[in-house]
Design a protein around this motif. Sequence first.
Motif, mmCIF file in Angstrom:
data_model
loop_
_atom_site.group_PDB
_atom_site.id
_atom_site.type_symbol
_atom_site.label_atom_id
_atom_site.label_comp_id
_atom_site.label_asym_id
_atom_site.label_seq_id
_atom_site.Cartn_x
_atom_site.Cartn_y
_atom_site.Cartn_z
ATOM 1 N N HIS A 177 48.760 -22.804 -1.811
ATOM 2 C CA HIS A 177 48.294 -23.521 -0.612
ATOM 3 C C HIS A 177 48.567 -22.623 0.591
ATOM 4 O O HIS A 177 49.656 -22.046 0.700
ATOM 5 N N SER A 203 43.235 -24.816 6.212
ATOM 6 C CA SER A 203 44.494 -25.189 5.587
ATOM 7 C C SER A 203 44.138 -25.891 4.287
ATOM 8 O O SER A 203 43.443 -26.913 4.298
ATOM 9 N N ARG A 226 47.894 -21.889 5.031
ATOM 10 C CA ARG A 226 47.582 -22.474 6.338
ATOM 11 C C ARG A 226 47.410 -21.331 7.341
ATOM 12 O O ARG A 226 48.366 -20.605 7.643
#
Length: 273
Positions: free
Chosen positions: A186, A194, A188
């Motif tokens: 993940h 994001s 951002r």
Amino acid sequence: MPTLRSALLAGLTLFAAVSPASAQGKLDARYEVTLAGIPVGKGSWVVDIADDAYSASASGGTSGLLKAFASGSGTGGSQGRIVNGALIPQVYSATVHSKKSETIRMSLASGNIKESSIDPEPPVDPDRIPVTDAHRRGVSDPMTGSLLRVPGTADPVGPDACRAGGAIFDGRMRYELKLDYKRMEHVRAEKGYSGPVVVCAVYFTPVAGYIPDRAAIKYLAAQRNIEAWFAPIAGTRILVPFRMMIPTPLGMGVLEATQFVTQATPPRVAKTQ
């Protein structure tokens, strides 16, 4: 610093795949390059996917500590058509400014190189493996090859994205790339995206147009720890690198997006009378 610069620049082009594109979208990204955590370069990348055509352009240069030792900058771009969902490159160019400037231009048709030139023309090196006509067929340019297309209808950000590989010709060298799935992450960005990314291992195999004894080529070909983190262009099934990680003799080289602004664009409505 020639080995380091070559490795980082090669990282910008270590992607290729052939599968249908889908829908329309745009990307406006900014990247920072670090070496062992120290900023050494910055760049930008703009991609526009329409219903029947696409374009991609990039620019960048050294910064910070590296600029004090080996300043340089470059620009590049590719344009082409979208036929039956596939990206078909037509024109590619790249210019690098350092102690000397060099421009590469290519025109393509149906995956084959029609014309290519390097200005100024480099001297002939007898140690360089010759590029034949066969090496110029069934290839993509480096910019188009950076657009990873994922077939099917499932979420494109997944393991299937890494089941890819392809042939690239950059105007001087012909090489093969192979991707393998590693994991999901993940990310951002400071501005923009994001969400999930798919992490692929990247394997580089030189084919022709290179000098076998060059340290940078040997180093890249031997690497088994190069990673590419792919994020989606909204509204499409196309993924592009959000982060690249390339081990170098001086530490980990990282190319990472600080801005990754992407949006879907509505399809054009056919005109009626």
